[in-house]
Write an enzyme that holds these catalytic residues in place. Sequence first.
Site, PDB file in Angstrom:
ATOM      1  N   ARG A  14       0.837  -1.204   0.000  1.00 14.93           N
ATOM      2  CA  ARG A  14       0.000   0.000   0.000  1.00 14.93           C
ATOM      3  C   ARG A  14       0.871   1.252   0.000  1.00 14.93           C
ATOM      4  O   ARG A  14       0.466   2.306  -0.487  1.00 14.93           O
ATOM      5  CB  ARG A  14      -0.956   0.003   1.206  1.00 14.93           C
ATOM      6  CG  ARG A  14      -1.764   1.282   1.310  1.00 14.93           C
ATOM      7  CD  ARG A  14      -3.024   1.204   2.161  1.00 14.93           C
ATOM      8  NE  ARG A  14      -2.961   0.322   3.295  1.00 14.93           N
ATOM      9  CZ  ARG A  14      -2.276   0.546   4.420  1.00 14.93           C
ATOM     10  NH1 ARG A  14      -1.591   1.668   4.562  1.00 14.93           N
ATOM     11  NH2 ARG A  14      -2.272  -0.341   5.397  1.00 14.93           N
ATOM     12  N   ASP A  45      -4.632  20.077 -13.645  1.00 17.03           N
ATOM     13  CA  ASP A  45      -4.948  18.781 -14.241  1.00 17.03           C
ATOM     14  C   ASP A  45      -4.519  18.849 -15.705  1.00 17.03           C
ATOM     15  O   ASP A  45      -5.132  19.541 -16.514  1.00 17.03           O
ATOM     16  CB  ASP A  45      -6.457  18.530 -14.103  1.00 17.03           C
ATOM     17  CG  ASP A  45      -6.898  17.184 -14.676  1.00 17.03           C
ATOM     18  OD1 ASP A  45      -6.194  16.647 -15.551  1.00 17.03           O
ATOM     19  OD2 ASP A  45      -7.959  16.689 -14.255  1.00 17.03           O
ATOM     20  N   LYS A  63      -6.075   7.934 -19.313  1.00 17.33           N
ATOM     21  CA  LYS A  63      -6.353   8.461 -20.640  1.00 17.33           C
ATOM     22  C   LYS A  63      -5.105   8.348 -21.529  1.00 17.33           C
ATOM     23  O   LYS A  63      -4.761   7.267 -21.922  1.00 17.33           O
ATOM     24  CB  LYS A  63      -6.837   9.904 -20.522  1.00 17.33           C
ATOM     25  CG  LYS A  63      -7.927  10.112 -19.454  1.00 17.33           C
ATOM     26  CD  LYS A  63      -9.237   9.420 -19.794  1.00 17.33           C
ATOM     27  CE  LYS A  63     -10.234   9.429 -18.636  1.00 17.33           C
ATOM     28  NZ  LYS A  63     -10.522  10.725 -18.056  1.00 17.33           N
ATOM     29  N   TYR A  87     -13.478  18.532 -15.077  1.00 17.56           N
ATOM     30  CA  TYR A  87     -13.977  17.179 -15.307  1.00 17.56           C
ATOM     31  C   TYR A  87     -15.162  16.907 -14.359  1.00 17.56           C
ATOM     32  O   TYR A  87     -15.151  17.371 -13.211  1.00 17.56           O
ATOM     33  CB  TYR A  87     -12.825  16.201 -15.058  1.00 17.56           C
ATOM     34  CG  TYR A  87     -13.207  14.756 -15.143  1.00 17.56           C
ATOM     35  CD1 TYR A  87     -13.457  14.159 -16.375  1.00 17.56           C
ATOM     36  CD2 TYR A  87     -13.318  13.972 -14.001  1.00 17.56           C
ATOM     37  CE1 TYR A  87     -13.812  12.835 -16.457  1.00 17.56           C
ATOM     38  CE2 TYR A  87     -13.665  12.634 -14.078  1.00 17.56           C
ATOM     39  CZ  TYR A  87     -13.918  12.073 -15.316  1.00 17.56           C
ATOM     40  OH  TYR A  87     -14.264  10.759 -15.391  1.00 17.56           O
TER      41      TYR A  87
HETATM   42  C1  LIG Z   1     -10.879  11.097 -16.825  1.00 12.38           C
HETATM   43  C2  LIG Z   1     -10.427  12.357 -16.215  1.00 12.38           C
HETATM   44  C3  LIG Z   1     -10.230  12.447 -14.831  1.00 12.38           C
HETATM   45  C4  LIG Z   1     -10.509  11.292 -13.893  1.00 12.38           C
HETATM   46  O1  LIG Z   1      -9.647  10.232 -14.127  1.00 12.38           O
HETATM   47  P1  LIG Z   1      -9.993   8.707 -13.705  1.00 12.38           P
HETATM   48  O2  LIG Z   1      -8.739   7.983 -14.002  1.00 12.38           O
HETATM   49  O3  LIG Z   1     -11.163   8.281 -14.545  1.00 12.38           O
HETATM   50  O4  LIG Z   1     -10.357   8.726 -12.272  1.00 12.38           O
HETATM   51  C5  LIG Z   1      -9.771  13.644 -14.318  1.00 12.38           C
HETATM   52  N1  LIG Z   1      -9.533  14.712 -15.111  1.00 12.38           N
HETATM   53  C6  LIG Z   1      -9.722  14.658 -16.447  1.00 12.38           C
HETATM   54  C7  LIG Z   1      -9.442  15.858 -17.262  1.00 12.38           C
HETATM   55  C8  LIG Z   1     -10.179  13.492 -17.045  1.00 12.38           C
HETATM   56  O5  LIG Z   1     -10.374  13.441 -18.362  1.00 12.38           O
END
Ligand SMILES: *Cc1c(COP(=O)(O)O)cnc(C)c1O
Length: 395
Positions: free
Chosen positions: A58, A183, A208, A111
């Site tokens: 962990r 982000d 992504k 998001y």
């Molecule tokens: C998909 C996404 C997230 C969340 O990511 P997960 O891996 O699905 O938890 C956060 N920010 C953006 C811009 C995203 O496209």
Amino acid sequence: MNKRTELSTETVWAGEKDYRAHGASQVPVVNSVAYEYGDLDHWYDVAKGRAYGHIYGRNTNPTLASFEDKICRLEGAEAATSFSTGMAAISNTMYTFLRPGDRVVSIKDTYGGTNRIFSDFLPHMNIEVTLCETGDHEALEEEIRKSCKVVHLETPTNPTLKITDLERIAKVAKEADALLVVDNTFATPILQNPLESGADLVIHSATKFLGGHADALGGTLCGAKHLVDQVFHYREINGATMDPNGAYLMIRGMKTLDLRVQKQCDNAEKVAEYLSSHPAVSKVFYPGLADHPNHDIAKRQMRRYGGVLSFALAGGMEAVKKVLPRLEFANRAANLGAVETTVGPANTTSHVESTPEELDALGIPESLVRYSAGIESFEDLKNDLENALAILEES
Ligand SMILES: *Cc1c(COP(=O)(O)O)cnc(C)c1O
């Protein structure tokens, strides 16, 4: 090193050699919950952080460490840590730095999941959240100056591809003694490095573009060591740890990150242009188009404009329901950044959590379709779109 190695080289080599074992040329997946110590003094030193090693899964794991080193180098950061998902990266970062009575300033178009953290969870902890109109830099500056602990930005945004000037906001955040968190999921480190623009912390949903193959979930955080260490500590106790098999898929995926992102940009640029001149399309959102409201900022801040665009059809949701099922080379799915072209209406993907009223307030057209370009041939993608859109002329 005199010069920073090119990103395409870093994607392949960064974080690799330190973690190889048994002479293998690839990083192993270490599927071990705990680590065995014959020498109790050595174990004690590792547990106390006085010697290098791993104790329990962990907390740390060698495969995760390799993945963290790779993203760390790509973002030009001092330190990095990883999470089970992108949302875990975002929520753990917020919960690490925010306390009851604190204030966080962000934008309306984050998001969908991030928006939920801001609209539901943080207010319940007596944390004040102010969400500014995305792209309204004056409003952001004014709210940040009123005092705030954390500024959270996303640029380009999901799904309308709005752009925020990172250098400009970083300056104000610094003056206000606030942490700027960005982000960077949509741009990837290939197109934009927010730390260079003055951000304190950079987050990715590795699910992504970093992984790129739509087969593993993950998240990352990069920045100064004293900040990343605090969030790591929250994560190691609260437990949103990534799986080593997932980390391996991320490492493998990232080796082709530069190749994929360049091809996805090629395709997205051309698809955006093609759709802009199509009579059935009422609006295209893409920062690379000259008519994008913040095209100039994007041009300055990003190396290219990214693999994602969105568009609205003149025929509304009825038209979307006819057109999308006809696409042959696209997954209709709630994902983006994969090697396959992926499409979906915003109200089923990034903003599935939002009500029609909320979508309207965000300026997201009901019929908005997110289009995440894959690495296919543009000619095939164009023919596919042409073919699918032709159904609108038939009726
Ligand atoms: C998909 C996404 C997230 C969340 O990511 P997960 O891996 O699905 O938890 C956060 N920010 C953006 C811009 C995203 O496209």
